[in-house]
Write an enzyme that holds these catalytic residues in place. Structure first.
Site, PDB file in Angstrom:
ATOM      1  N   THR A 105     -17.747 -13.281  37.553  1.00  0.00           N
ATOM      2  CA  THR A 105     -17.710 -14.981  37.613  1.00  0.00           C
ATOM      3  C   THR A 105     -17.566 -15.141  38.664  1.00  0.00           C
ATOM      4  O   THR A 105     -16.508 -15.296  39.812  1.00  0.00           O
ATOM      5  CB  THR A 105     -17.085 -14.910  36.241  1.00  0.00           C
ATOM      6  OG1 THR A 105     -16.768 -14.370  35.047  1.00  0.00           O
ATOM      7  CG2 THR A 105     -16.618 -16.341  36.085  1.00  0.00           C
ATOM      8  N   VAL A 107     -16.587 -18.187  41.626  1.00  0.00           N
ATOM      9  CA  VAL A 107     -15.489 -19.311  41.549  1.00  0.00           C
ATOM     10  C   VAL A 107     -16.955 -20.876  41.790  1.00  0.00           C
ATOM     11  O   VAL A 107     -17.589 -20.268  43.078  1.00  0.00           O
ATOM     12  CB  VAL A 107     -14.767 -19.414  42.317  1.00  0.00           C
ATOM     13  CG1 VAL A 107     -13.826 -20.278  43.300  1.00  0.00           C
ATOM     14  CG2 VAL A 107     -13.163 -17.908  42.308  1.00  0.00           C
ATOM     15  N   ILE A 141     -14.859 -11.343  40.218  1.00  0.00           N
ATOM     16  CA  ILE A 141     -14.442 -13.008  40.858  1.00  0.00           C
ATOM     17  C   ILE A 141     -15.221 -12.703  42.167  1.00  0.00           C
ATOM     18  O   ILE A 141     -14.777 -12.467  42.869  1.00  0.00           O
ATOM     19  CB  ILE A 141     -12.708 -13.481  40.697  1.00  0.00           C
ATOM     20  CG1 ILE A 141     -12.600 -13.041  39.939  1.00  0.00           C
ATOM     21  CG2 ILE A 141     -12.992 -14.917  41.465  1.00  0.00           C
ATOM     22  CD1 ILE A 141     -12.583 -14.521  38.713  1.00  0.00           C
ATOM     23  N   LYS A 142     -16.458 -13.673  41.908  1.00  0.00           N
ATOM     24  CA  LYS A 142     -17.634 -13.617  42.821  1.00  0.00           C
ATOM     25  C   LYS A 142     -17.037 -14.969  43.539  1.00  0.00           C
ATOM     26  O   LYS A 142     -16.841 -16.292  43.413  1.00  0.00           O
ATOM     27  CB  LYS A 142     -18.582 -14.247  42.172  1.00  0.00           C
ATOM     28  CG  LYS A 142     -19.470 -13.102  41.902  1.00  0.00           C
ATOM     29  CD  LYS A 142     -21.239 -13.315  41.158  1.00  0.00           C
ATOM     30  CE  LYS A 142     -22.030 -13.834  42.148  1.00  0.00           C
ATOM     31  NZ  LYS A 142     -23.740 -13.984  41.004  1.00  0.00           N
ATOM     32  N   LEU A 143     -17.259 -14.724  45.472  1.00  0.00           N
ATOM     33  CA  LEU A 143     -16.786 -16.129  45.847  1.00  0.00           C
ATOM     34  C   LEU A 143     -17.655 -15.691  47.724  1.00  0.00           C
ATOM     35  O   LEU A 143     -18.148 -14.753  47.682  1.00  0.00           O
ATOM     36  CB  LEU A 143     -15.817 -14.921  46.450  1.00  0.00           C
ATOM     37  CG  LEU A 143     -13.960 -15.047  45.709  1.00  0.00           C
ATOM     38  CD1 LEU A 143     -13.072 -14.238  46.418  1.00  0.00           C
ATOM     39  CD2 LEU A 143     -13.602 -16.113  46.199  1.00  0.00           C
TER      40      LEU A 143
END
EC number: 2.2.1.2
Length: 337
Positions: A105, A107, A141-143
């Site tokens: 998911t 950010v 968490i995708k950054l």
């Protein structure tokens, strides 16, 4: 009587063969499209969620996210932000019902140059997943792989036990910095690198092994394996199945439902193109990058500079479209429109 082992092997789809040496991940927000391909993990991004949120099948999730944003109250901007975070988590939670592994998911890309804001938003998403009964061990968490994004990933991993997937990765400098930060996974892009070369050079077509995106991921994979980095390499952004086959053996590959469908219908023989053993003999030399060295080395790669910038803008634009869509749904009635 079942067919001979040789015949059975010959009829095995390229997708099933690929799964024997690479973890296959579905790249989609349309979770109804996942079942057929039985992926281990799934990835989403703002563009995929925007597309899915406009499909009739998912309007209940959109309504639930809107209700959540309104319930928390506050200024209009705050309500929309909360509704969007909730929407991403609702899609992620539904996807997790269909896969055994993890969902990624993202950010908000507009925070790509603000480490502290990325950390705060990531922790908020994990909190929302917790409220939905999903533990952080099932979330990536995708950054964005900016210097700030990579440092946010390092902090989230080390201080909060939150697993990160570094996206929009186009340069070797980005890959080295991610390895040194100790993040869980990187998503080096393939197709967008090819797009850049087709648009900016005289060469308009490439054999899969010569595809500049394939060569980039191969170099990164070999470097990681040669020097024992634990970070998972997940090739992403594919334009055709040739690119995917040329990276068979990579740790993970995240693939759109369209290309998963093509691999399922393809019965040609597939062999691993990448391996830990071959990586040991690659001519990679270990380098260390502090911020200054990272910025210089990344800046030397014109393609990577342009594609990172372009990728952030595109994801940000789709986040804004999603905001507008939700704003219209949440506030148009009360504004008397």
């Amino acid at each position: 009587m079942s067919g001979s082992p040789v015949k059975r092997q010959r009829m095995e789809s390229a997708l099933d063969q690929l799964k024997q040496f690479t973890t296959v991940v579905a790249d989609t927000g349309d979770f109804n499209a996942i079942d057929e391909y039985k992926p281990q993990d799934a990835t989403t991004n703002p563009s995929l969620i925007l597309a899915a949120a406009q499909m009739p099948a998912y309007q209940e999730l959109v309504e639930e996210a809107i209700a959540y944003g309104k319930k928390l109250g506050g200024p209009q901007e705050e309500q929309i932000k909360n509704a969007i975070d909730k929407l991403f988590v609702l899609f992620g939670a539904e996807i997790l019902k269909k896969i055994p592994g993890r969902v990624s998911t993202e950010v908000d890309a507009r925070l790509s140059f603000d480490k502290d804001a990325m950390v705060a938003r990531a922790r908020r998403l994990i909190e929302l997943y917790k409220e939905a009964g999903v533990g952080k061990d099932r979330i990536l968490i995708k950054l964005s792989s900016t210097w700030e994004g990579i440092q946010a990933g390092k902090e989230l991993e080390e201080q909060h036990g939150i697993h990160c997937n570094m996206t929009l990765l186009f340069s070797f400098a980005q890959a080295v910095a991610c390895a040194e930060a100790g993040v869980t996974l990187i998503s080096p892009f393939v197709g967008r690198i090819l797009d850049w070369h087709v648009a900016n050079t005289d060469k308009k077509s490439y054999e899969p092994q010569e595809d500049p995106g394939v060569k980039s991921v191969t170099k990164i994979y070999n470097y990681y394996k040669k020097f024992g980095y634990k970070t998972i390499v997940m090739g992403a952004s594919f334009r055709n199945t040739g690119e995917i086959k040329a990276l068979a053996g990579c740790d993970f590959l995240t693939i759109s439902p369209k290309l998963l469908g093509e691999l399922l219908k393809d019965n040609s023989k597939l062999a691993p193109a990448l391996s830990v053993k071959a990586a040991q003999t690659s001519d990679s030399e270990k380098i260390h990058l502090d911020e200054k060295a990272f910025r210089w080395l990344h800046n030397e790669d014109q393609m990577a500079v342009e594609k990172l910038s372009d990728g952030i803008r595109k994801f940000a634009a789709d986040a804004i479209k999603l905001e507008r869509m939700l704003t219209e749904r949440m506030f148009s009635a009360e504004n008397g429109k």
